[in-house]
Design a protein around this motif. Structure first.
Motif, PDB file in Angstrom:
ATOM      1  N   TYR A  30      30.306  89.069 -10.356  1.00  7.62           N
ATOM      2  CA  TYR A  30      29.909  87.672 -10.475  1.00  7.62           C
ATOM      3  C   TYR A  30      30.694  86.973 -11.572  1.00  7.62           C
ATOM      4  N   VAL A  31      30.894  85.659 -11.403  1.00  2.00           N
ATOM      5  CA  VAL A  31      31.583  84.845 -12.404  1.00  2.00           C
ATOM      6  C   VAL A  31      30.749  83.593 -12.658  1.00  2.00           C
ATOM      7  N   LYS A  32      30.631  83.225 -13.930  1.00  2.00           N
ATOM      8  CA  LYS A  32      29.990  81.965 -14.323  1.00  2.00           C
ATOM      9  C   LYS A  32      31.109  81.003 -14.678  1.00  2.00           C
ATOM     10  N   LEU A  33      31.204  79.895 -13.944  1.00  2.00           N
ATOM     11  CA  LEU A  33      32.287  78.942 -14.109  1.00  2.00           C
ATOM     12  C   LEU A  33      31.829  77.785 -14.983  1.00  2.00           C
ATOM     13  N   ASP A  34      31.998  76.563 -14.517  1.00  2.00           N
ATOM     14  CA  ASP A  34      31.570  75.428 -15.320  1.00  2.00           C
ATOM     15  C   ASP A  34      30.046  75.269 -15.279  1.00  2.00           C
ATOM     16  N   GLU A  35      29.533  74.262 -15.920  1.00  2.00           N
ATOM     17  CA  GLU A  35      28.092  74.034 -16.047  1.00  2.00           C
ATOM     18  C   GLU A  35      27.382  74.058 -14.693  1.00  2.00           C
ATOM     19  N   GLY A  36      26.481  75.010 -14.510  1.00  3.27           N
ATOM     20  CA  GLY A  36      25.690  75.097 -13.290  1.00  3.27           C
ATOM     21  C   GLY A  36      26.435  75.628 -12.078  1.00  3.27           C
ATOM     22  N   ASN A  37      27.601  76.208 -12.250  1.00  2.00           N
ATOM     23  CA  ASN A  37      28.373  76.721 -11.124  1.00  2.00           C
ATOM     24  C   ASN A  37      28.771  78.165 -11.389  1.00  2.00           C
ATOM     25  N   MET A  49      42.646  85.447 -12.008  1.00  3.13           N
ATOM     26  CA  MET A  49      41.730  85.979 -11.006  1.00  3.13           C
ATOM     27  C   MET A  49      41.523  84.945  -9.917  1.00  3.13           C
ATOM     28  N   SER A  50      41.060  85.419  -8.796  1.00  3.36           N
ATOM     29  CA  SER A  50      40.675  84.568  -7.686  1.00  3.36           C
ATOM     30  C   SER A  50      39.175  84.688  -7.545  1.00  3.36           C
ATOM     31  N   ALA A  51      38.512  83.540  -7.391  1.00  2.00           N
ATOM     32  CA  ALA A  51      37.066  83.533  -7.259  1.00  2.00           C
ATOM     33  C   ALA A  51      36.651  82.554  -6.179  1.00  2.00           C
ATOM     34  N   GLN A  52      35.490  82.789  -5.598  1.00  3.79           N
ATOM     35  CA  GLN A  52      34.876  81.871  -4.643  1.00  3.79           C
ATOM     36  C   GLN A  52      33.678  81.260  -5.339  1.00  3.79           C
ATOM     37  N   ALA A  53      33.732  79.955  -5.594  1.00  2.00           N
ATOM     38  CA  ALA A  53      32.662  79.253  -6.305  1.00  2.00           C
ATOM     39  C   ALA A  53      31.569  78.812  -5.337  1.00  2.00           C
ATOM     40  N   VAL A  54      30.384  78.598  -5.866  1.00  2.00           N
ATOM     41  CA  VAL A  54      29.261  78.117  -5.069  1.00  2.00           C
ATOM     42  C   VAL A  54      29.441  76.636  -4.755  1.00  2.00           C
ATOM     43  N   THR A  55      29.787  75.839  -5.767  1.00  2.00           N
ATOM     44  CA  THR A  55      30.012  74.412  -5.563  1.00  2.00           C
ATOM     45  C   THR A  55      31.420  74.046  -6.010  1.00  2.00           C
ATOM     46  N   SER A  56      31.885  72.861  -5.617  1.00  2.00           N
ATOM     47  CA  SER A  56      33.237  72.412  -5.944  1.00  2.00           C
ATOM     48  C   SER A  56      33.456  72.328  -7.442  1.00  2.00           C
ATOM     49  N   LEU A  57      34.649  72.693  -7.874  1.00  2.00           N
ATOM     50  CA  LEU A  57      35.038  72.579  -9.276  1.00  2.00           C
ATOM     51  C   LEU A  57      35.505  71.154  -9.537  1.00  2.00           C
ATOM     52  N   MET A  58      35.028  70.554 -10.603  1.00  2.00           N
ATOM     53  CA  MET A  58      35.336  69.158 -10.886  1.00  2.00           C
ATOM     54  C   MET A  58      36.596  68.985 -11.720  1.00  2.00           C
ATOM     55  N   ALA A  79      38.866  81.943 -21.917  1.00  2.00           N
ATOM     56  CA  ALA A  79      39.205  80.564 -21.566  1.00  2.00           C
ATOM     57  C   ALA A  79      39.886  80.590 -20.202  1.00  2.00           C
ATOM     58  N   ALA A  80      39.708  79.523 -19.419  1.00  2.00           N
ATOM     59  CA  ALA A  80      40.288  79.501 -18.074  1.00  2.00           C
ATOM     60  C   ALA A  80      40.641  78.090 -17.655  1.00  2.00           C
ATOM     61  N   ARG A  81      41.565  78.026 -16.709  1.00  2.00           N
ATOM     62  CA  ARG A  81      41.901  76.754 -16.078  1.00  2.00           C
ATOM     63  C   ARG A  81      42.221  77.027 -14.621  1.00  2.00           C
ATOM     64  N   VAL A  82      42.001  76.043 -13.785  1.00  2.00           N
ATOM     65  CA  VAL A  82      42.262  76.172 -12.352  1.00  2.00           C
ATOM     66  C   VAL A  82      43.734  75.822 -12.125  1.00  2.00           C
ATOM     67  N   VAL A  83      44.486  76.732 -11.484  1.00  2.00           N
ATOM     68  CA  VAL A  83      45.873  76.457 -11.154  1.00  2.00           C
ATOM     69  C   VAL A  83      46.064  76.248  -9.661  1.00  2.00           C
ATOM     70  N   TRP A  84      45.088  76.630  -8.850  1.00  2.00           N
ATOM     71  CA  TRP A  84      45.128  76.391  -7.413  1.00  2.00           C
ATOM     72  C   TRP A  84      43.700  76.359  -6.905  1.00  2.00           C
ATOM     73  N   ALA A  85      43.419  75.459  -5.978  1.00  2.00           N
ATOM     74  CA  ALA A  85      42.099  75.393  -5.340  1.00  2.00           C
ATOM     75  C   ALA A  85      42.287  75.038  -3.868  1.00  2.00           C
ATOM     76  N   SER A  86      41.395  75.533  -3.048  1.00  2.00           N
ATOM     77  CA  SER A  86      41.431  75.195  -1.625  1.00  2.00           C
ATOM     78  C   SER A  86      41.034  73.728  -1.448  1.00  2.00           C
ATOM     79  N   ASP A  87      41.083  73.229  -0.236  1.00  2.00           N
ATOM     80  CA  ASP A  87      40.698  71.847   0.033  1.00  2.00           C
ATOM     81  C   ASP A  87      39.244  71.569  -0.365  1.00  2.00           C
ATOM     82  N   SER A  88      38.388  72.576  -0.250  1.00  2.00           N
ATOM     83  CA  SER A  88      36.978  72.407  -0.626  1.00  2.00           C
ATOM     84  C   SER A  88      36.770  72.450  -2.141  1.00  2.00           C
ATOM     85  N   LYS A  89      37.835  72.812  -2.896  1.00  2.00           N
ATOM     86  CA  LYS A  89      37.795  72.950  -4.351  1.00  2.00           C
ATOM     87  C   LYS A  89      36.791  74.004  -4.822  1.00  2.00           C
ATOM     88  N   LYS A  90      36.519  74.974  -3.971  1.00  2.00           N
ATOM     89  CA  LYS A  90      35.624  76.066  -4.335  1.00  2.00           C
ATOM     90  C   LYS A  90      36.413  77.315  -4.654  1.00  2.00           C
TER      91      LYS A  90
END
Length: 90
Positions: A30-37, A49-58, A79-90
């Motif tokens: 499991y991964v804890k991403l931004d607030e509430g995701n 790493m590659s992860a599948q988020a529950v809700t879209s990353l803002m 610390a982390a940053r998004v370098v690629w996201a699918s169209d759903s941003k999840k």
């Protein structure tokens, strides 16, 4: 390559641009991403790493990300940053 609990060892070269090859996990992580995701870790390397988020990353910047592998039940924080996201941003 180091043997880390919960990681598969795939030594075959991949036509990939990454500096470190990604390793698929043997168990659910499991991964804890931004607030509430949160979500699940799909694969992992020293550089990302590659992860599948529950809700879209803002935002592209996530600040502190926490994930948990098998073995000791401690969370790994980084610390982390998004370098690629699918169209759903999840």
């Amino acid at each position: 390559m180091s043997q880390t609990p919960g990681l598969a060892d795939f030594s075959a070269p991949h036509p990939d641009r990454r500096l470190h090859s990604r390793q698929q996990l043997h168990e659910l992580a499991y991964v804890k991403l931004d607030e509430g995701n949160g979500g699940i870790v799909l694969d992992l390397s020293e550089g990302g790493m590659s992860a599948q988020a529950v809700t879209s990353l803002m935002d592209a910047s996530l600040g502190c990300v926490r994930f948990q592998l098998s073995g000791p039940q401690a969370w790994i924080e980084t610390a982390a940053r998004v370098v690629w996201a699918s169209d759903s941003k999840k």
